[in-house]
Write an enzyme that holds these catalytic residues in place. Structure first.
Site, short mmCIF file in Angstrom:
data_model
loop_
_atom_site.label_atom_id
_atom_site.label_comp_id
_atom_site.label_asym_id
_atom_site.label_seq_id
_atom_site.Cartn_x
_atom_site.Cartn_y
_atom_site.Cartn_z
N THR A 208 0.92 -1.23 -0.05
CA THR A 208 0.15 0.05 -0.09
C THR A 208 0.88 1.26 -0.14
O THR A 208 0.42 2.36 -0.49
CB THR A 208 -0.77 -0.13 1.23
OG1 THR A 208 -0.19 0.30 2.39
CG2 THR A 208 -1.85 -1.23 1.35
N LEU B 24 -2.78 4.48 -0.32
CA LEU B 24 -4.35 4.14 -0.46
C LEU B 24 -4.33 2.74 -0.05
O LEU B 24 -4.19 1.87 -0.98
CB LEU B 24 -4.89 4.60 -1.81
CG LEU B 24 -6.32 5.06 -1.85
CD1 LEU B 24 -6.72 5.91 -0.90
CD2 LEU B 24 -6.64 5.21 -3.17
N HIS B 25 -4.54 2.33 1.29
CA HIS B 25 -4.41 1.15 1.53
C HIS B 25 -5.49 0.08 1.18
O HIS B 25 -5.20 -0.71 0.59
CB HIS B 25 -4.29 1.29 3.16
CG HIS B 25 -3.25 2.00 3.89
ND1 HIS B 25 -2.15 1.74 3.72
CD2 HIS B 25 -3.30 3.09 4.49
CE1 HIS B 25 -1.40 2.92 4.44
NE2 HIS B 25 -2.06 3.79 4.80
N ASP B 26 -6.73 0.52 1.52
CA ASP B 26 -7.86 -0.54 1.60
C ASP B 26 -8.03 -0.97 0.14
O ASP B 26 -8.71 -2.16 -0.07
CB ASP B 26 -9.01 0.10 2.44
CG ASP B 26 -8.73 -0.18 4.07
OD1 ASP B 26 -7.61 -0.75 4.50
OD2 ASP B 26 -9.66 0.63 4.64
#
Ligand SMILES: [Ca+2]
Length: 313
Positions: free
Chosen positions: A196, A242-244
């Site tokens: 991420t 932007l992880h998820d």
């Protein structure tokens, strides 16, 4: 291939919102059976509300949304308002939701869905602390073998930590839950910080979202602008990670990601390294592999996908 049946487990969170929007924009790839909220980035009353705000933003008011656990299994809740703002979705001005919250508890929904859907067809997509998933596995051990796969955002190896020097937020908040999940024997795919932190929202990528000219893309760009203020200072990078949405992007385009099938264990005792994902990337132990731990991503391919799909909503 028919669309993949999933349950999203989430603690929105601007990046959770991106993950949910990407899933809801992709019905040919993903069938969202329901969304369960968990305490994490902000407390449960806000994460369940934010989940409904995001569904309404997407125009998908028929997706059932459930409230799950309001605290980790064995610890006090740690939140991240310093990243996500007081509401968890700071940035755009979005209306309060009118779509209902389901009466059923999120954990009961997860258990019931796994028991009633054909075995091996439901993928769980946790985007927050693993409390709801682990509680379901603890309460109903029979459902573990019915899960097709868990694709989760959490942990880190080379990037080490973001909430402490040693731990990533989702795992740190409920390490006991993570420990249960990683020992469950279920097929697991992990999107750690190693991936991420390569998915950076540069000014050009935010601009591409704005150029869609739709309310959904505008709202997403406003959310990114908000949390970027914190992360660009923290990491000194060209944009915030932007992880998820790496989780839902993986369901659509697994070819964007590469990783290794390795052993991953969770530190649940040490005060100093609590919640660390001890990932045997170099294969230096004889511990059995239990997870596909991603290490690299085609970041531009990811953003092209995100922008193209969000523009549909
Ligand atoms: Ca999250």
């Amino acid at each position: 291939m028919p669309p993949r049946d999933i349950i999203i487990d989430t603690d929105p969170g601007q990046d959770d919102a991106a993950a949910i929007l990407l899933a809801l924009a992709s019905p040919e790839d993903i069938n969202v059976l329901g969304i369960t909220a968990v305490a994490g980035n902000v407390p449960l009353p806000l994460t369940q509300k934010n989940t409904r705000i995001v569904c309404e933003l997407a125009g998908k008011v028929d997706v059932p949304v459930f409230a799950g656990c309001d605290a980790p299994m064995a610890r006090a809740l740690v939140t991240a308002e310093h990243v996500h703002g007081k509401t968890g979705l700071d940035g755009p001005t979005l209306p309060d939701p009118v779509m209902p919250l389901q009466d059923q508890h999120g954990v009961d929904f997860i258990i019931e869905t796994l028991r009633t859907r054909p075995s091996g067809t439901v993928t769980l997509c946790p985007l927050g602390p693993l409390t709801n998933i682990a509680t379901a596995l603890q309460r109903a051990p029979d459902v573990a073998e019915r899960v097709k796969e868990i694709v989760l955002m959490g942990g880190a190896y080379f990037e080490v930590g973001n909430i402490t020097p040693a731990a990533e937020f989702n795992i740190y908040v409920d390490p006991e839950a993570a420990d249960i999940v990683f020992k469950s024997g279920i097929k697991i795919t992990v999107m750690p910080l190693d991936v991420t932190h390569k998915v950076l929202v540069t000014p050009a990528r935010v601009q591409a979202l704005r150029e869609c000219g739709t309310p959904v893309c505008d709202a997403m760009a406003d959310m990114i602008d908000f949390f970027e203020r914190f992360d660009t200072d923290k990491y000194g990078s060209a944009g915030a990670p932007l992880h998820d949405p790496c989780v839902t992007a993986y369901l659509i385009r697994p070819d964007l990601f590469t990783g290794r099938q390795i052993n991953v264990e969770i530190e649940v005792q040490s005060h100093l390294t609590l919640g660390m994902t001890v990932a045997d990337w170099w294969g230096v132990t004889d511990r059995a592999p239990n997870a596909m731990f991603m290490g690299d991503v085609d970041a531009q391919g990811f953003f092209d996908l995100l922008t193209e799909r969000l523009a549909r909503l």
